[in-house]
Scaffold this motif. Structure first.
Motif, PDB file in Angstrom:
ATOM      1  N   PRO A 241      29.613  23.505  70.593  1.00 48.87           N
ATOM      2  CA  PRO A 241      28.976  24.588  69.821  1.00 48.87           C
ATOM      3  C   PRO A 241      29.291  25.976  70.342  1.00 48.87           C
ATOM      4  N   LYS A 242      29.472  26.127  71.656  1.00 47.79           N
ATOM      5  CA  LYS A 242      29.771  27.452  72.204  1.00 47.79           C
ATOM      6  C   LYS A 242      31.102  27.973  71.685  1.00 47.79           C
ATOM      7  N   LYS A 243      32.081  27.081  71.597  1.00 44.56           N
ATOM      8  CA  LYS A 243      33.383  27.476  71.074  1.00 44.56           C
ATOM      9  C   LYS A 243      33.280  27.874  69.605  1.00 44.56           C
ATOM     10  N   LEU A 244      32.491  27.134  68.836  1.00 52.42           N
ATOM     11  CA  LEU A 244      32.312  27.455  67.416  1.00 52.42           C
ATOM     12  C   LEU A 244      31.626  28.807  67.246  1.00 52.42           C
ATOM     13  N   LEU A 245      30.604  29.060  68.055  1.00 53.07           N
ATOM     14  CA  LEU A 245      29.887  30.332  67.961  1.00 53.07           C
ATOM     15  C   LEU A 245      30.796  31.505  68.289  1.00 53.07           C
ATOM     16  N   LEU A 246      31.623  31.342  69.309  1.00 53.23           N
ATOM     17  CA  LEU A 246      32.540  32.409  69.697  1.00 53.23           C
ATOM     18  C   LEU A 246      33.558  32.675  68.595  1.00 53.23           C
ATOM     19  N   ALA A 247      34.091  31.611  68.004  1.00 54.52           N
ATOM     20  CA  ALA A 247      35.103  31.767  66.951  1.00 54.52           C
ATOM     21  C   ALA A 247      34.515  32.355  65.677  1.00 54.52           C
ATOM     22  N   SER A 248      33.235  32.091  65.414  1.00 58.72           N
ATOM     23  CA  SER A 248      32.632  32.527  64.147  1.00 58.72           C
ATOM     24  C   SER A 248      32.581  34.041  63.998  1.00 58.72           C
ATOM     25  N   THR A 249      32.539  34.773  65.104  1.00 64.16           N
ATOM     26  CA  THR A 249      32.467  36.236  65.022  1.00 64.16           C
ATOM     27  C   THR A 249      33.804  36.921  65.295  1.00 64.16           C
ATOM     28  N   SER A 250      34.872  36.138  65.410  1.00 61.94           N
ATOM     29  CA  SER A 250      36.192  36.747  65.610  1.00 61.94           C
ATOM     30  C   SER A 250      36.651  37.421  64.321  1.00 61.94           C
ATOM     31  N   ALA A 251      37.558  38.354  64.453  1.00 62.82           N
ATOM     32  CA  ALA A 251      38.009  39.128  63.288  1.00 62.82           C
ATOM     33  C   ALA A 251      38.658  38.250  62.235  1.00 62.82           C
ATOM     34  N   GLN A 252      39.266  37.119  62.643  1.00 62.48           N
ATOM     35  CA  GLN A 252      39.957  36.231  61.706  1.00 62.48           C
ATOM     36  C   GLN A 252      39.015  35.198  61.080  1.00 62.48           C
ATOM     37  N   SER A 253      37.776  35.161  61.542  1.00 68.35           N
ATOM     38  CA  SER A 253      36.826  34.162  61.044  1.00 68.35           C
ATOM     39  C   SER A 253      36.577  34.336  59.555  1.00 68.35           C
ATOM     40  N   LYS A 254      36.526  33.223  58.828  1.00 70.48           N
ATOM     41  CA  LYS A 254      36.246  33.287  57.386  1.00 70.48           C
ATOM     42  C   LYS A 254      34.868  33.867  57.127  1.00 70.48           C
ATOM     43  N   TYR A 255      33.948  33.659  58.055  1.00 73.42           N
ATOM     44  CA  TYR A 255      32.592  34.189  57.883  1.00 73.42           C
ATOM     45  C   TYR A 255      32.599  35.710  57.973  1.00 73.42           C
ATOM     46  N   VAL A 256      33.375  36.235  58.898  1.00 73.93           N
ATOM     47  CA  VAL A 256      33.492  37.684  59.036  1.00 73.93           C
ATOM     48  C   VAL A 256      34.196  38.274  57.821  1.00 73.93           C
ATOM     49  N   VAL A 257      35.279  37.632  57.403  1.00 72.52           N
ATOM     50  CA  VAL A 257      36.026  38.120  56.238  1.00 72.52           C
ATOM     51  C   VAL A 257      35.142  38.130  54.995  1.00 72.52           C
ATOM     52  N   ASN A 258      34.384  37.049  54.774  1.00 75.00           N
ATOM     53  CA  ASN A 258      33.513  36.967  53.601  1.00 75.00           C
ATOM     54  C   ASN A 258      32.431  38.038  53.614  1.00 75.00           C
ATOM     55  N   LEU A 259      31.866  38.289  54.791  1.00 69.88           N
ATOM     56  CA  LEU A 259      30.800  39.279  54.901  1.00 69.88           C
ATOM     57  C   LEU A 259      31.316  40.697  54.733  1.00 69.88           C
ATOM     58  N   MET A 260      32.469  40.987  55.343  1.00 69.54           N
ATOM     59  CA  MET A 260      32.946  42.366  55.379  1.00 69.54           C
ATOM     60  C   MET A 260      33.739  42.758  54.138  1.00 69.54           C
ATOM     61  N   ARG A 261      34.106  41.786  53.322  1.00 64.07           N
ATOM     62  CA  ARG A 261      34.893  42.099  52.116  1.00 64.07           C
ATOM     63  C   ARG A 261      34.167  43.111  51.239  1.00 64.07           C
ATOM     64  N   THR A 262      32.837  42.981  51.139  1.00 65.59           N
ATOM     65  CA  THR A 262      32.048  43.936  50.350  1.00 65.59           C
ATOM     66  C   THR A 262      31.075  44.708  51.226  1.00 65.59           C
ATOM     67  N   LYS A 263      31.277  44.607  52.555  1.00 67.21           N
ATOM     68  CA  LYS A 263      30.374  45.251  53.523  1.00 67.21           C
ATOM     69  C   LYS A 263      28.929  44.790  53.328  1.00 67.21           C
ATOM     70  N   GLY A 264      28.812  43.528  52.894  1.00 66.33           N
ATOM     71  CA  GLY A 264      27.482  42.935  52.775  1.00 66.33           C
ATOM     72  C   GLY A 264      26.734  43.292  51.509  1.00 66.33           C
ATOM     73  N   GLU A 265      27.428  43.791  50.494  1.00 64.77           N
ATOM     74  CA  GLU A 265      26.773  44.169  49.234  1.00 64.77           C
ATOM     75  C   GLU A 265      26.727  42.966  48.291  1.00 64.77           C
ATOM     76  N   PRO A 266      25.551  42.392  48.039  1.00 68.71           N
ATOM     77  CA  PRO A 266      25.459  41.256  47.114  1.00 68.71           C
ATOM     78  C   PRO A 266      25.873  41.658  45.704  1.00 68.71           C
ATOM     79  N   SER A 267      26.329  40.679  44.947  1.00 70.67           N
ATOM     80  CA  SER A 267      26.765  40.938  43.577  1.00 70.67           C
ATOM     81  C   SER A 267      25.563  41.279  42.693  1.00 70.67           C
TER      82      SER A 267
END
Length: 402
Positions: free
Chosen positions: A256-282
């Motif tokens: 889990p520690k490795k997963l947590l570290l990877a989740s906030t990396s710049a290449q993470s899909k979670y980061v990309v999804n969140l920052m694509r609209t800067k967190g603005e819901p549709s």
């Protein structure tokens, strides 16, 4: 081509014929055995309706036709439908109050736009469906999807059209790729291992290569299982009678520690999804959800929205990262204001640790096993919902985090 190259090419061909070709042929035979994919889906649905058992119907990645058949069989018995992608598949019907008889209609890869229009079709075209449970996945980007929801057709005729197209939607190239995929190759070796060690090798061979499904078998909980695909056979992996998934093929994450570290990396899909609209819901999707809530209320029901649980510590990691925290906080601020304005309840389970979920209740960052969901809904109902034998008293519209 010179002599050396010809000799090398012959070695490659011989090596392929001696190794991969038999694997390819056998896996193609398994995938095309006896019944077509459309027939298997229909047979699996009929079997589950009769037995209320657990079944794996081809495939969990293309589960729409099977789920549609099952939903229509269950409509006379239910008043609640759970929507979503695979992140919602761990939710069982037993997690809801007795006033809400639920079927889990979640499907792999199903985003918010798809969920909304299917919910609108059901609320408009059925008499008994009045409760809708719909996820707002920020981590997968569904909360920020562009465009209008597509038009859904969950009528029997529409379902049959999709089932009829099921075989044609899978090209030969896709079947070849699937036959040589790692899970299929490993599954083939496991099949031969089972045949060799079986008390009845001929019966085991017949089940895999000459039948369109396994024989019935017993699951650990005493229920019955039957698989209509050759992969993951005999482990009760698939869908329960209430539409939830067992996830029997998945093990708890090992690092889990490795997963947590990877989740906030710049290449993470979670980061990309969140920052694509800067967190603005549709705004468009929120408008449709508000309209859906009014339709449910007119039938005496409710729309319950929830933010799916994430691996313990993951959302907290986002909230300690300056840039990510600002975007995620903005998402929740918008949702909170909107929920209060529209009087819609949002259960925020993103920080699953608040509800007592543990790291071993996740196979990865964003899928929770049923045991975690049981804690989340149990806590929510106990803290915020009051009911008697007939009615449910819901809290006011807001975001609830524990």
């Amino acid at each position: 081509m010179n002599t050396r190259h010809k000799h090398y090419f012959r070695i490659l061909i011989v090596s392929f014929c001696a190794t991969l070709l038999p694997v390819l042929v056998l896996n193609m035979l398994l995938s095309l055995s006896i019944l077509s994919d459309a027939d298997k889906v229909q047979q699996a649905s009929i079997w589950q309706q009769k037995t209320q058992g657990i079944t794996y119907a081809p495939s969990l990645n293309i589960s729409g036709p099977f789920k549609m058949l099952r939903l229509h069989d269950r409509i006379p018995e239910i008043n609640t439908v759970i929507f979503g992608s695979s992140t919602a598949l761990g939710i069982t019907g037993a997690m809801f109050p007795i006033q809400m008889q639920a079927y889990n209609f979640a499907q792999t890869g199903h985003g918010l736009t798809a969920n909304i229009n299917e919910a609108q079709w059901l609320i408009s075209n059925t008499d008994g469906i009045k409760y809708m449970v719909i996820p707002l996945d920020w981590s997968l980007g569904f909360l920020y999807e562009d465009g209008e929801p597509f038009t859904a057709d969950l009528s029997p005729a529409g379902i049959q059209t999709q089932i009829s197209a099921l075989n044609h939607s899978i090209s030969l190239i896709v079947r070849l790729q699937d036959a040589l995929s790692y899970p299929r190759v490993i599954s083939l070796f496991n099949i031969f291992r089972q045949i060799m060690h079986s008390d009845n090798s001929m019966r085991t061979f017949r089940e895999y290569f000459l039948q369109g499904s396994s024989d019935n078998y017993r699951c650990a909980d005493g229920g019955v299982g039957k698989d209509f695909d050759t992969i993951y056979r005999g482990i009760c992996n698939g869908f329960r009678f209430d539409g939830s998934a067992t996830f029997a093929n998945l093990a708890p994450n090992s690092n889990p520690k490795k997963l947590l570290l990877a989740s906030t990396s710049a290449q993470s899909k979670y980061v990309v999804n969140l920052m694509r609209t800067k967190g603005e819901p549709s705004k468009i999707l929120l408008q449709h959800l508000a309209s859906l809530a009014r339709m449910a209320e007119q039938k005496g029901g409710k729309v319950l929205l929830f933010m799916p649980p994430l691996l313990p510590g993951m959302e907290a990691s986002f909230l300690t990262h300056p840039q990510l925290a600002k975007a995620l906080a903005h998402s929740k601020d918008v949702l909170r204001s909107w929920a209060k304005q529209e009087n819609i309840v949002i259960l925020d389970a993103g920080q699953s640790e608040r509800f007592g979920c543990m790291e071993y209740e996740f196979p990865d960052e964003h899928h929770a096993f049923s045991s975690c969901y049981a804690k989340i809904f149990g806590s929510f109902w106990q803290a915020h919902m009051h009911s008697d034998n007939r009615t449910i008293s819901w809290p006011t519209g807001d975001i609830y985090q524990d």
